[in-house]
Design a protein around this motif. Structure first.
Motif, mmCIF file in Angstrom:
data_model
loop_
_atom_site.group_PDB
_atom_site.id
_atom_site.type_symbol
_atom_site.label_atom_id
_atom_site.label_comp_id
_atom_site.label_asym_id
_atom_site.label_seq_id
_atom_site.Cartn_x
_atom_site.Cartn_y
_atom_site.Cartn_z
ATOM 1 N N ALA A 274 -81.832 -35.110 -49.227
ATOM 2 C CA ALA A 274 -83.062 -34.499 -48.267
ATOM 3 C C ALA A 274 -82.206 -33.449 -47.141
ATOM 4 C CB ALA A 274 -83.620 -35.529 -47.414
ATOM 5 N N VAL A 275 -82.883 -32.392 -47.010
ATOM 6 C CA VAL A 275 -82.366 -31.393 -46.250
ATOM 7 C C VAL A 275 -82.635 -31.837 -44.689
ATOM 8 C CG1 VAL A 275 -82.550 -28.938 -45.478
ATOM 9 C CG2 VAL A 275 -82.944 -29.880 -47.927
ATOM 10 N N LYS A 276 -81.270 -31.824 -44.074
ATOM 11 C CA LYS A 276 -81.523 -32.156 -42.492
ATOM 12 C C LYS A 276 -82.155 -30.921 -41.854
ATOM 13 C CE LYS A 276 -77.054 -34.739 -42.817
ATOM 14 N NZ LYS A 276 -75.747 -34.722 -42.315
ATOM 15 N N PHE A 277 -82.655 -31.675 -40.373
ATOM 16 C CA PHE A 277 -83.564 -30.516 -39.682
ATOM 17 C C PHE A 277 -82.740 -29.398 -39.324
ATOM 18 C CE2 PHE A 277 -84.698 -29.209 -35.489
ATOM 19 C CZ PHE A 277 -85.997 -28.742 -35.684
ATOM 20 N N ARG A 278 -81.420 -29.483 -38.930
ATOM 21 C CA ARG A 278 -80.554 -28.317 -38.588
ATOM 22 C C ARG A 278 -80.317 -27.397 -39.602
ATOM 23 N NH1 ARG A 278 -77.463 -28.661 -33.958
ATOM 24 N NH2 ARG A 278 -77.749 -30.439 -32.844
ATOM 25 N N GLU A 279 -80.451 -27.921 -40.947
ATOM 26 C CA GLU A 279 -80.416 -26.943 -41.969
ATOM 27 C C GLU A 279 -81.593 -26.289 -42.276
ATOM 28 O OE1 GLU A 279 -79.270 -29.592 -45.250
ATOM 29 O OE2 GLU A 279 -76.998 -29.341 -44.862
ATOM 30 N N LEU A 280 -82.859 -26.818 -41.808
ATOM 31 C CA LEU A 280 -84.113 -26.136 -42.173
ATOM 32 C C LEU A 280 -84.064 -25.131 -41.134
ATOM 33 C CD1 LEU A 280 -86.512 -29.085 -42.808
ATOM 34 C CD2 LEU A 280 -85.864 -27.231 -44.445
ATOM 35 N N ARG A 281 -83.668 -25.526 -39.962
ATOM 36 C CA ARG A 281 -83.633 -24.002 -39.066
ATOM 37 C C ARG A 281 -82.415 -23.319 -39.081
ATOM 38 N NH1 ARG A 281 -87.586 -23.306 -35.797
ATOM 39 N NH2 ARG A 281 -86.115 -22.617 -34.135
ATOM 40 N N GLY A 282 -81.486 -23.577 -40.043
ATOM 41 C CA GLY A 282 -80.519 -22.567 -40.124
ATOM 42 C C GLY A 282 -79.406 -22.622 -39.057
ATOM 43 N N ASP A 283 -79.222 -23.452 -38.402
ATOM 44 C CA ASP A 283 -78.314 -23.728 -37.331
ATOM 45 C C ASP A 283 -76.892 -23.868 -37.642
ATOM 46 O OD1 ASP A 283 -80.545 -23.184 -35.634
ATOM 47 O OD2 ASP A 283 -80.995 -25.317 -34.882
ATOM 48 N N THR A 284 -76.763 -24.680 -38.679
ATOM 49 C CA THR A 284 -75.483 -25.030 -39.013
ATOM 50 C C THR A 284 -74.958 -24.272 -40.194
ATOM 51 O OG1 THR A 284 -76.667 -26.695 -40.435
ATOM 52 C CG2 THR A 284 -75.743 -27.402 -38.487
ATOM 53 N N HIS A 285 -75.822 -23.576 -41.004
ATOM 54 C CA HIS A 285 -75.329 -22.980 -42.369
ATOM 55 C C HIS A 285 -75.831 -21.341 -42.198
ATOM 56 C CE1 HIS A 285 -73.838 -26.429 -44.770
ATOM 57 N NE2 HIS A 285 -75.008 -26.932 -44.206
ATOM 58 N N PRO A 286 -74.988 -20.387 -42.498
ATOM 59 C CA PRO A 286 -75.261 -19.199 -42.419
ATOM 60 C C PRO A 286 -76.429 -18.761 -43.528
ATOM 61 C CG PRO A 286 -73.174 -19.368 -43.416
ATOM 62 C CD PRO A 286 -73.613 -20.474 -43.006
ATOM 63 N N GLU A 287 -77.159 -17.588 -43.571
ATOM 64 C CA GLU A 287 -78.350 -17.202 -44.533
ATOM 65 C C GLU A 287 -77.323 -17.203 -45.952
ATOM 66 O OE1 GLU A 287 -81.463 -13.981 -45.554
ATOM 67 O OE2 GLU A 287 -80.897 -14.722 -43.531
ATOM 68 N N THR A 288 -77.828 -18.014 -47.040
ATOM 69 C CA THR A 288 -77.199 -17.787 -48.252
ATOM 70 C C THR A 288 -77.608 -16.688 -49.060
ATOM 71 O OG1 THR A 288 -79.169 -18.984 -49.186
ATOM 72 C CG2 THR A 288 -77.383 -20.382 -48.424
ATOM 73 N N ASP A 289 -76.790 -16.519 -50.292
ATOM 74 C CA ASP A 289 -77.005 -15.344 -51.048
ATOM 75 C C ASP A 289 -78.386 -15.096 -51.641
ATOM 76 O OD1 ASP A 289 -74.285 -14.528 -50.797
ATOM 77 O OD2 ASP A 289 -73.579 -16.079 -52.358
ATOM 78 N N SER A 290 -78.688 -13.864 -51.691
ATOM 79 C CA SER A 290 -79.776 -13.785 -52.211
ATOM 80 C C SER A 290 -79.790 -13.815 -54.002
ATOM 81 C CB SER A 290 -80.313 -12.413 -52.254
ATOM 82 O OG SER A 290 -79.659 -11.456 -52.769
ATOM 83 N N SER A 291 -80.959 -13.905 -54.749
ATOM 84 C CA SER A 291 -80.899 -14.032 -55.892
ATOM 85 C C SER A 291 -80.280 -12.872 -56.653
ATOM 86 C CB SER A 291 -82.333 -14.093 -56.576
ATOM 87 O OG SER A 291 -83.224 -15.442 -55.978
ATOM 88 N N THR A 292 -80.470 -11.705 -56.181
ATOM 89 C CA THR A 292 -79.744 -10.440 -56.685
ATOM 90 C C THR A 292 -78.180 -10.740 -56.645
ATOM 91 O OG1 THR A 292 -81.694 -8.940 -55.877
ATOM 92 C CG2 THR A 292 -79.574 -8.072 -56.535
ATOM 93 N N THR A 293 -77.745 -11.163 -55.706
ATOM 94 C CA THR A 293 -76.067 -11.489 -55.460
ATOM 95 C C THR A 293 -75.922 -12.157 -56.613
ATOM 96 O OG1 THR A 293 -76.436 -10.759 -53.210
ATOM 97 C CG2 THR A 293 -74.356 -11.890 -53.927
ATOM 98 N N ILE A 294 -76.581 -13.459 -56.463
ATOM 99 C CA ILE A 294 -76.301 -14.571 -57.436
ATOM 100 C C ILE A 294 -76.240 -14.021 -58.848
ATOM 101 C CG2 ILE A 294 -76.686 -16.815 -58.370
ATOM 102 C CD1 ILE A 294 -77.578 -17.425 -55.411
ATOM 103 N N ARG A 295 -77.493 -13.231 -59.133
ATOM 104 C CA ARG A 295 -77.492 -12.850 -60.567
ATOM 105 C C ARG A 295 -76.479 -11.913 -60.914
ATOM 106 N NH1 ARG A 295 -82.583 -9.323 -62.993
ATOM 107 N NH2 ARG A 295 -83.616 -11.320 -63.437
ATOM 108 N N ASN A 296 -75.903 -10.857 -59.905
ATOM 109 C CA ASN A 296 -74.708 -10.253 -60.470
ATOM 110 C C ASN A 296 -73.670 -10.869 -60.791
ATOM 111 O OD1 ASN A 296 -76.426 -7.845 -59.896
ATOM 112 N ND2 ASN A 296 -75.569 -7.860 -57.749
ATOM 113 N N ARG A 297 -73.236 -11.887 -60.026
ATOM 114 C CA ARG A 297 -72.180 -12.931 -60.717
ATOM 115 C C ARG A 297 -72.266 -13.586 -61.895
ATOM 116 N NH1 ARG A 297 -72.224 -14.632 -54.744
ATOM 117 N NH2 ARG A 297 -73.047 -16.803 -55.359
#
Length: 520
Positions: free
Chosen positions: A402-425
């Motif tokens: 389950a996702v924690k509240f802080r993760e939902l708010r984005g306070d503890t984790h920076p914005e993750t890679d987009s699909s385009t970035t992951i697709r290139n890898r």
């Protein structure tokens, strides 16, 4: 008078030529009445075409012969299905009545289309296989409904002419016999493929779940099957729906094969080529015939409609066990063979399986915030609905907490890679695999045979000892051992490493959390 036209019948994802012969003769004597007879193993839809064609001809201002009319669909020993023979039969009747052409055949063109009562030509299924058949049979011209024209026009080497109604079809036939034939429809497949990748969802929208995103990236890079395990609302379905956005784009030949499958299922419409990897998510009440395919003349099921894409099975233990067991053969062979008394057809089924499930009936086993109400025996029975051989064929098992509240708010984790970035890898890893398997008949690590595993997945002594300890402690099967090596190879490819290192093996072992002895 005898008149001949050409049409086609679709069986599986291929088509066969059908020679339509129309003979109109005067009734002999008072006891022989005017009639229309269709022979050549027609099904109910073909037999009913007599009334559709009669109304279409009369409503378009043509004369329907009140004589004895025999229509033969050759070869006579093969069953004919569907309403796509309406247009060629109508043209054959016009030709036999002397209203169409001087010659006694239209064998230089292939016609398909269903007629409405007012003469309009409706769309059909299987336009792409029919176009390929026309090219292989050296038939110059193809007449078919407007809705199917773009789909057929991607096949080079034939002239595709869309027709809107019966009147325009007769005018087109006359024009094609003239010295100045009209221009056929032209479609550029490269231009169609260039407009891919416009997805409405993206991985950067998913908060948290770093390990699950990593597992999905590995699965996409190596073509591995994956199982997401977590409580309700943890984002399993959300993650799975974004899986096609990080898979490599389709090449033309793969798009063509995929379009053939969707064409015979009637799912292409006016789009032409299917350029996006499919995401199929059948409900858990589906039957084995719906999943694999079936029918008197077999039609593709969900596993074939997911070819070159993702088959997502949500709430995996809720599926009937017999339905899940039929997945074993296509997961291994990447094809499905359906046998009937009259014929045996094979459909492609090179899909990536993504499945999701709760860890227990209530969904909160090992959850730190919610108490699980299930007993150990209930948990074992729940997971036991999935057979061991099927679990062995799923390369990656990943926990999705389950996702924690802080993760939902984005306070503890920076914005993750987009699909385009992951697709290139992912594309980079796939290119390494294509180079490695240039002399083999496979395209991804997941498709490696035991011989290839021994050749391309060599590990050092430390990694070997780690695997031995894991197999002894967890009780992994020999198939699971091979799966770990395949996933290790993919992890190394994502990092650009030619050799498999101990961290790669360690991570791959961590993706076998749901093996049988884990619950005992």
């Amino acid at each position: 008078m005898l008149f001949r036209t050409l049409s086609a019948a679709v069986y599986g994802i291929d088509a066969d030529l059908v020679d339509i012969e129309v003979d109109i003769t005067a009734a002999r004597g008072e006891n022989e009445q005017a009639s229309v007879t269709i022979v050549g193993l027609p099904d109910a839809a073909v037999r009913e075409s007599r009334e559709r064609i009669r109304a279409a001809l009369q409503n378009c201002g043509f004369f329907f012969p009140f004589q004895k009319t025999i229509i033969n669909l050759a070869p006579a020993d093969v069953r004919k299905e569907g309403a796509s023979f309406d247009l060629p039969i109508a043209l054959g009747i016009l030709g036999a009545g002397g209203d169409l052409a001087e010659e006694a055949n239209l064998l230089h063109m292939l016609c398909v289309g269903e007629l409405s009562l007012d003469g309009r030509v409706r769309a059909i299924k299987g336009a792409l296989p029919i176009a390929i058949l026309a090219r292989e049979g050296k038939v110059t011209n193809l007449l078919l409904p407007e809705e199917n024209a773009k789909e057929a026009a991607v096949v080079a080497g034939i002239n595709v002419y869309p027709v809107a109604d019966l009147k325009s079809a007769t005018k087109l036939v006359a024009a094609l016999r003239s010295s100045d034939p009209p221009e056929p429809l032209k479609v550029d497949p490269a231009e169609i493929l260039s407009h891919t990748g416009n997805y409405s969802v993206d991985f950067h929208e998913v908060r948290g779940q770093i390990s699950a995103k990593r597992a999905l990236e590995i699965a996409s890079a190596g073509g591995h099957n994956i199982l997401l395990i977590g409580p309700p609302g943890s984002g399993k379905t959300m993650l799975a729906k974004r899986l096609p956005t990080i898979m490599p784009p389709l090449e033309f030949e793969a798009a063509l094969e995929l379009t053939k499958i969707h064409s015979v299922a009637g799912l292409t419409g006016r789009a032409g080529l299917v350029t996006e990897r499919p995401f199929r998510s059948p409900h858990h009440t589906i039957s084995d015939a719906g999943l694999i395919g079936g029918g008197a003349v077999p039609r593709p099921g969900e596993v074939s409609l997911a070819h070159q894409g993702v088959l997502f099975l949500d709430e995996l233990p809720e599926f009937d066990r017999s339905v899940l067991e039929v997945l074993r053969q296509p997961l291994e062979d990447q094809k499905v063979t359906i046998s009937r008394a009259a014929m045996s057809l094979t459909f492609p089924a090179a899909f990536m399986l993504a499945a999701a499930m709760n860890p227990c009936p209530c969904g909160f086993w090992n959850d730190p915030t919610r108490e699980c109400r299930c007993s150990p025996i209930q948990i074992q029975r729940y997971v036991g609905r999935i057979s061991g051989p099927l679990l062995d064929r799923i390369d990656i098992h990943i926990d999705v907490p389950a996702v924690k509240f802080r993760e939902l708010r984005g306070d503890t984790h920076p914005e993750t890679d987009s699909s385009t970035t992951i697709r290139n890898r992912v594309i980079g890893a796939r290119e390494r695999q294509l180079k490695r398997f240039a002399s083999e008949k496979i395209f991804s690590n997941a498709a490696m045979t035991p011989r290839m595993i021994r050749r391309y997945c060599r590990i050092d002594t430390a990694s070997e000892q780690m695997l031995e300890r894991a197999m002894t402690r967890v009780g992994l099967s020999a198939r699971a051992y091979d799966r770990i090596l395949k996933v290790s190879r993919t992890i190394a490819d994502l990092e650009g490493s030619e050799k498999i290192q101990s961290p790669h093996v360690s991570e791959a072992v961590g993706y076998r959390s749901l093996d049988r002895t884990y619950w005992t």
